[in-house]
Each structure stands twice: as structure tokens, then as C-alpha cells.
Motif scaffolding. Structure first.
Motif, PDB file in Angstrom:
ATOM      1  N   ASP A   1      38.328  44.710  33.813  1.00 44.10           N
ATOM      2  CA  ASP A   1      38.829  44.014  35.011  1.00 44.10           C
ATOM      3  C   ASP A   1      37.729  43.254  35.732  1.00 44.10           C
ATOM      4  OD1 ASP A   1      41.463  45.355  34.812  1.00 44.10           O
ATOM      5  OD2 ASP A   1      40.265  47.125  35.250  1.00 44.10           O
ATOM      6  N   LEU A   2      36.565  43.849  35.827  1.00 47.09           N
ATOM      7  CA  LEU A   2      35.496  43.181  36.576  1.00 47.09           C
ATOM      8  C   LEU A   2      34.935  41.973  35.832  1.00 47.09           C
ATOM      9  CD1 LEU A   2      33.649  46.238  38.148  1.00 47.09           C
ATOM     10  CD2 LEU A   2      35.117  44.566  39.305  1.00 47.09           C
ATOM     11  N   LEU A   3      34.991  42.009  34.519  1.00 50.28           N
ATOM     12  CA  LEU A   3      34.596  40.805  33.778  1.00 50.28           C
ATOM     13  C   LEU A   3      35.565  39.666  34.095  1.00 50.28           C
ATOM     14  CD1 LEU A   3      33.078  39.092  31.724  1.00 50.28           C
ATOM     15  CD2 LEU A   3      34.100  40.441  29.888  1.00 50.28           C
ATOM     16  N   VAL A   4      36.847  39.993  34.171  1.00 51.39           N
ATOM     17  CA  VAL A   4      37.838  38.992  34.584  1.00 51.39           C
ATOM     18  C   VAL A   4      37.501  38.474  35.987  1.00 51.39           C
ATOM     19  CG1 VAL A   4      40.270  38.635  35.190  1.00 51.39           C
ATOM     20  CG2 VAL A   4      39.662  39.936  33.131  1.00 51.39           C
ATOM     21  N   PHE A   5      37.234  39.392  36.891  1.00 52.21           N
ATOM     22  CA  PHE A   5      36.897  38.997  38.257  1.00 52.21           C
ATOM     23  C   PHE A   5      35.693  38.051  38.280  1.00 52.21           C
ATOM     24  CE2 PHE A   5      34.560  39.466  42.211  1.00 52.21           C
ATOM     25  CZ  PHE A   5      35.548  39.316  43.166  1.00 52.21           C
TER      26      PHE A   5
END
Lengths: 353, 353, 353
Positions: free
Chosen positions: C67-71
Motif C-alpha cells: 500500500d505504501l508503495l502505491v501511496f
């Protein structure tokens, strides 16, 4: 028995002969992993190699591999045979990108020695080499000439007949664009590309400060050179380099080109392909801790024969170290380079019309 | 409530029991991204894991994942349960590569505690563990034993019955090669592999200086260890390590093996697979800023049962720090290691015949 | 001619207007290469994004992107238009992850300016922006608000009408979970995930020390920010930053979030998804050489409407620099932050029930 025949200290100037053809080792499949690392090491933001959807919209099957990543991978293959004992990479010329490369393609490299000239001091010499990158279908993707100053193994060894090859000072516009498929310029999304400036919006003489700067770390340039399987020892070996010419490891010049090109996104957002490098010169070495800035000048503008979709700009890309480029540092009054200049690259970029 | 039961400070010597089987966390799909990072962090140039076309020509479906990348990924899974509180990784033995791994395969790791021996000072003990890597089909890809010195949580706690397992000093040649498909050695391209030296060209006692050196940066060894999801704290935490044994972060020993193996390309270009590691020892810790050189000695040469395509060389790979290896530094006259030696690895490599 | 119109120094506070919608440049296809780099830069060990087999067993088609890579990828797109001249990223809120992202998906970003408030000193102002990430199907994958302190280009320029948007202090539980497919919790392998602690095992008020620490290197945070094509100059340019507010390059705050989240695996092994970020604040800047530790507190626990498979925990994730977290450093008696605290993140995580 010491296995001297199995490992190599690399070739010296005496070991080259004009006409020799070298098939370099280690074919390389370029993957999405390489593409991600290239982004992480350079910060490139050009839309075409970044987003498959962008590439497809304009007519590519998917995002092609960044031209300079292709260059570095081909160049990397040649180092063990050509430039392990290089003192200096003197220049590039006549470099053409001939076919788009995609993740999954496998590249090999072949070189021919096309010139030799011993230095006047008798301790080294310039080797002129033409290298080609070839894909898994046997088709050429890249063709370039470089010349490099190589140590002699013995000072007194006889000099070869000097031969300095004819290298064109620039690639003619009608030789550009082979690696660019016919694109649907109407589908070029100028918001997603980052700028509305198309080919016709640039004029000869225009200069662009690319504003940003990028500080290079030791781990970064080492990872870049190793990613390309470039084995030139001066990039990696602190204990030999501490006694070397500069007292420290030297950043692979190609990494400097890539950082400067990535910075040039800010001003050349739609210059989506490097069609050719006319001339390139590493004016000064770059070391870890140096901060690279860059500016560009439009040297020429050209149509490509039979193509309405794209046009070419001949650009000078100048990179400096530890000096912003708002005043376009380049030459001193006496014609020498401004002391901040590290790269002087003359290339053709392709933009949508 | 403090959640002590949910997070873990890792196991101490007292927490291990012979016979215990541990299924380690975090299955890992190895991808092209991992392969690219491995290249960027080590500079490996072996043809087989680099170029799909090369691999296909000799009979692989595509480039397999580098053996040591497989090793590090399996090893990495075991760290949280085995060696978070390791003082020292003492050695490896009996390590066999059992099945080729390809990008897209998912690996898990299982370990069994096979021995325990408290140190004479009563403050630590040696844990012997056999670990196996298993792929998504439930097949073993790797099997090895390591022993590691682990802190006790309390000095006075009772010692377990000592059990030092029998570990073979070397893998027998007939147990090698499971991970190597029958290859078509006639299709082995000796130019693309980087050398014409095949299995039969190496003789017992031959020593090879791998010439090049590689300086390791803090960011590099941290990225390597994190890529393998190795969570041993001594690699990453400067503020605890500054008060630790060495006053600084320690490079993951496996990264040193990989760098030495990558350097060994210069002299062992066709040693395309590591079939087994007989014994491995990290003689001295390596820190950021150290420069690794390496040399190899041929300890033995062997046929593989029923195989005409490939043969095996037993090799000693020695890595040093801050010292070139042209004179093959290894042991002092008194039998102790030369003070530059950091790695002593005894392994079987497979080469085309 | 100087090309000022083509390159950009970035927007200043005066250049923003409430209601403006910005389509950011450079669509980005997220690949396995990005995933590997994310692992190598953060050390994340959560099972779901690591192993395709684990993901498939519970009902995902394969491992989703962290998720944080997406963010970070979405955030990175917005920087050139929003925060190049940021003095400080003040906070995040109302951040929801709306759709799982897989390698191969291409993300673009759109922002709307939703608030403006000049600082009392007249030299800067706060810009409130709502940004959305959109995939190749035009579906939203991420939606968040951030506010950032931006320099004015001229001190005396007129202030806009102040508008501070209403931002929810927390996302309601019934708005969580859109990015999580119905999972087969019976197939959740608690050994492979690293812990038997499921949703119901955490109680409000529970605090968890994540034990480990991670020292951040200059090359690492630069590579992380460049991977996300984040072009904020304070992360990269030592020669301008040496005269800047801190005298050195500043680590991208998102990298600190990712490192803290990766550390939180030790204690929150089954918190497999970040469903929402309620509030986030970078309390202090982080620099290369700093060592990050982290701890978490369970603020709330919730069911998701109609879902028996998973539940949500509202967590406070606190990261410190150069200070372990066994005693949960957070606030001083006067209510100010403990001086070691660098990050205060209030988020919803999803766990199997």
C-alpha cells in the motif's frame, strides 16, 4: 600454476590491432528490474518509458527501455575487453539508436578496433572503437564510436602506425528515427507528458536551465555501473584508486549523462527519445558528493524524412558540478571550458510535432 | 499492556531445543526485480543468469536465478527465528543446490535444530541448524547446515546436553548437479561466456587471482540484506552497534560471498553453477569502506555420475579486505589466517566439459 | 532566449487557487522491479506482498503491491506541481486505499486545491490539496488530503481569502476495506505470516515495541524518492540544502513512514493492509545517519460492515530517531512531543479475524 591465462588484467594499448573484431561476453536480458533501478538511480520522469498506457496510446506496444539504459548496457559489455585499463574515456561520436528495446529483449555487443594513435609521451595511446548492440533477433539496436586513452604495458614498446578514423561531427537528420515507430501524435497527452511544448515550440539558440540538482553518492554510481556490468576498476576499488590519478573512485561518465538527461526533463519534457549522440565529452571527472546541474541549448531543428509525426532537435546538454546553471556556464573567454563543466553532449532528440 | 507477546526480541541460546522444526515466515516470490538488484549490488557477470538467450541455447527454459541469490533468500527467512541474537555466524557446511529456481518461483524455508553446545564461558552457545528452501511445488531447492554463536539470555541458566552433529567435510561428487539440467555443451558459446576455459582446462593446485576489487558501501550491504529480508540487527542499526562488539554495522557475510563470487568471474567465467558449498567460514567481519579482493584454488576435479555434459571443480574461494590477491594470501606460517582474509569458502562449481 | 517558459522552478504559494484541478505528469507502470526495490529499501517482511503463493491461498490473484508503495508513487507524481517549493509537509489526512494494485498496473495522479491559508509572517502559506491515484482502467486506487507549507515568491503579494477545508479526523470503519477482496481466512497460514495474533488478539490501549532499528543512508533515501519520481529538491541537492533550513538533504517523509511500517512487522505481522491513514504528521525531519525505531498503540478496533473475514485496528505508529522505543516515547508532560519523535501516524490496518 597461477592461472594467469584464465583471469585477465585487461588489455593495454599494445594489445589492440586495427581491424580486430571482438564479441563481448555476457548477453544481458533487460528486465523491468533494470528499468526500476534506472529510475531509482537517475530520477528520470519521461512519460514514454515510465507508463505502458502512455506508450500504447501513441503506438508503441508498451513502454520501451530508456535509450540511455540501452546505451549503458551495451557499453558495459565492452569494458572488460576495451577499457579496463583506460586512463580516460575521451569521447563518443556517431552514436545512433536503431531499434526500440523492450523489457525481455537480450542484448549482446560487438566491437571493431577502427583506429590507434600513440600518445606523444609514449606511455599510453588512444584506441578508437566502434561498438554495436545487437538484440536476440540479431538486429542492431545501437551503433557508436568511442575513443579512449589506454595505458601501455611497457613504455618502450613500438608504436603502431597511427590511424585516426573519420568520425562524422554529427548524424544527418535523415539517419534519425529508426527506433521510433510511427506515433499517433494526436494521442500524445500533453498533460501526462508534463509540458505542452512540442517540436515546433523550440527555436535554435534557445537555452533552458533545467533548474534542479542531484548529488551523487558512492553507492549510487557503483550500483549504476554494476547494473550495466561495467567492470572498469576505477569506479569500484577505493584501495587502488587512492593511489590513482584522482585519489578516489570516479563516477562512470555514463551515469553523469543519465543524471543530466533526467534533470533535462524539466524543460524538455517531450524530448522522448535520444535518436543519436553526435559528440560527447566528459570534460571533468565526477566524484561521489558532487552535485550535478544541467542546461540545454537548441543547436538545430530538423524534420525527419517522410515523417509528419515527429521532428528532431539538436541539443547541447551541458552538465556542471556544484554550480547551478541559471547563467548557462560553458566556456571561458579564452575558449576553455568553464571550470564547473563536467559534460558536453551534442545529441539529437525526437519530439512530437 | 505492552504487547511483549506480539513482537519478539529473538531467541537466545536457551530457547533452542534439538529436534525442533521451525517453519519460517514470509514466503518470497523471486522476481526479475530481485535479479536486477542482485546484479547491481554484486556486479556479477556470469552469462547463464544474465541472458535468457544464452540459457535457452544450452537447454534451460530461461535464465535461472543466481544460486547465491537463492541461498540468501532462503537464509534471510531463517534469521528472525535463528540468528537475530547471533554474535557470530561460525560456518556453513553440507550445502547443496537441488533444483534450479526461476523468476516467479516462490520460496519458503524450514529449519531443524540439530545440535547445541554451550560455550565454555557460559555466556553463549553454538546452535547447529539444518535449513531447507522449498519452492511453490513443495520441492527442495536448497539444503544446508550452519552453526552460529548465540547469546544466552541469562548467564547462569543451565547448559543443554552438548550435541555436535556430524557434518560431512565435503559433498561427494555423486550428490552434485541436481539443479543443472542436461545441457547441450555444444551450444555453449565460449565468446559470450567470457572464456574458452572448460572443465578440463583446470588442474588441481591451480590458483587464480581474480584481479579486481570492490569497495562496499553502507547503503549497498544494507540494501542487499534487506532484499533478502534478513533482519539481523547488526547489519542495520548504527546506534546499537556503536556500543556493540565492533562499534559499527557489520556487512552480511553472504554479501561478501556474493561479491567474491562475482569477482571470481575473472578466471572462472564458465563456472556457471555452484552445486554445493562444502564448508564456508567468515574469518573476519567486513565493514562499509572495506575493499574485497578474491582468489581461487582448484582443490579437486570430478566427473558427475552419468554426465558427459558437465564436470565439477572443487574450489577454495578466498576473499580479503584491503589487499589485492596476486600473491594468494591465505595462511601465516603458524597456520593462522593471513590477517587480510575475510572469507574461506570451499565449494563445488559446475562447468561445461 | 532563455527557455524560462519550458522549465519550471515550481509553484509558489501565490500560484495556487482554490478549485484548481491538476493532472500530474508521468504515468507510472508499477512493476516487480519497483516491488523489489521497495523491499531492498525498507526491509518489509509482510507475507501478502512478498509471496504470490500466500496471496493466492487467501484469495488474491497474486501478491498486491504494498500500500505504501502505491501511496509514494501517487504522491511522487504530485510533487512537481504542488510541493517543489515546500518548506514543510505539514500533514496527511483522510487517506483511503480504494483498490488493490498489482504489478503491471499504471497509475496517474490528479489533485484539486481545496484550501489556502497565508502564514501570519506573510512569507509563506499552507496549501491544502486533495490528490487521487487512478489506475489504467480509470478507477481510483487512492484518495488523500495533504497540507503543505509553501514559500511565497514575493513577500508583499496579496493574501488569498483563507479557506481551511474540513478534513475528517478519522475515516469511519464502514469506509474501510475497499481494496481488500473477500479473503479465505481459513487459508491464512499463521506460520508463514509470522505470528498467530489475529484481529481479536489486539486490545485497545495495547502498546507494542517493534524492537528493531534501521539506520538510513543518503543513497537509500535518494533512491527511494527517485523511485517514486518525487522531485522535491530538498531530498537531492546538497549544494542548495547546505544553505537551506537544515544545512543538509532531508529524507522524504514517506520513506520514514515506510521504514517504520516495515519495522512494525515485528508485532503486527498480520496487519496485512493499510486501509486508511487518518492523520499523519512528520514531527521532525530525518537525515541520513539517523536510526529509526518505532512502536505502535492500538487506538481502536472495529468490524467492517458485512465482513466476517477481516477486521480493522486503528493504530498509532510512532517513529523516533536515535532512540529505541521500549518505553514508548511520545509526549512530554507539557504535551509537546518527546524530542526523539519524528513521525506520528494514525491509521487503520486490516487483519484476518
Amino acid at each position: 600454476m597461477t592461472g594467469e591465462a584464465k583471469s585477465s588484467v585487461g588489455r593495454f594499448f599494445e594489445d589492440f590491432a586495427v581491424g580486430e573484431v571482438i564479441h563481448h561476453a555476457t548477453p544481458r536480458t533487460i528486465t523491468h528490474g533494470d528499468v526500476s533501478l534506472y529510475t531509482a538511480l537517475t530520477g528520470s520522469r519521461f512519460a514514454l518509458p515510465s507508463g505502458d498506457t502512455f506508450a500504447r496510446a501513441v503506438g508503441y506496444p508498451r513502454s520501451p527501455v530508456d535509450d540511455l539504459l540501452v546505451f549503458h548496457v551495451v557499453f558495459g559489455r565492452t569494458v572488460a575487453d576495451i577499457s579496463r585499463n583506460a586512463i580516460l574515456n575521451l569521447g563518443y561520436a556517431g552514436c545512433r539508436f536503431l531499434k526500440a528495446v523492450y523489457p525481455g529483449d537480450t542484448l549482446t555487443a560487438i566491437s571493431e578496433i577502427i583506429g590507434l594513435k600513440e600518445s606523444t609521451n609514449g606511455r599510453s595511446g588512444v584506441v578508437y572503437v566502434r561498438s554495436q548492440g545487437v538484440d536476440q533477433e540479431g538486429e542492431r539496436v545501437l551503433d557508436y564510436v568511442r575513443w579512449v586513452l589506454i595505458r601501455k604495458s611497457e613504455e618502450g614498446s613500438p608504436a603502431p602506425d597511427p590511424l585516426v578514423p573519420d568520425v562524422p561531427s554529427a548524424i544527418a537528420p535523415d539517419a534519425l528515427g529508426d527506433a521510433v515507430p510511427e506515433i499517433d501524435a494526436g494521442e500524445w497527452d500533453w498533460r501526462l507528458s508534463g509540458s505542452p511544448s512540442r517540436h515546433g515550440d523550440y527555436v535554435v539558440g534557445e537555452r533552458i536551465d533545467h533548474v534542479d540538482g542531484m548529488t551523487i553518492e558512492e553507492a549510487e554510481h557503483q550500483m549504476a555501473a554494476r547494473l550495466y556490468q561495467n567492470s572498469a576498476k576505477l569506479h569500484f576499488n577505493q584501495i587502488t584508486e587512492v593511489n590513482g590519478r584522482y585519489g578516489r573512485r570516479v563516477v562512470y561518465g555514463g551515469h553523469v549523462i543519465s543524471v543530466a538527461r533526467a534533470l533535462s526533463f524539466n524543460g524538455l519534457q517531450n524530448a522522448f527519445q535520444i535518436a543519436a549522440i553526435n559528440r560527447g565529452r566528459h570534460v571533468m571527472p565526477v566524484f561521489a558528493g558532487d552535485t550535478i546541474h544541467a542546461w540545454s541549448e537548441v543547436l538545430d531543428t530538423a524534420s525527419l524524412p517522410g515523417r509528419e509525426d515527429v521532428g528532431a532537435l539538436r541539443l547541447r546538454l551541458v552538465a556542471t558540478k556544484d554550480r547551478p546553471c541559471y547563467d548557462f556556464p560553458y566556456a571561458e573567454p579564452d575558449g576553455s571550458y568553464d571550470p564547473s563543466v563536467v559534460l558536453d553532449l551534442d545529441y539529437w532528440a525526437v519530439l512530437p510535432r
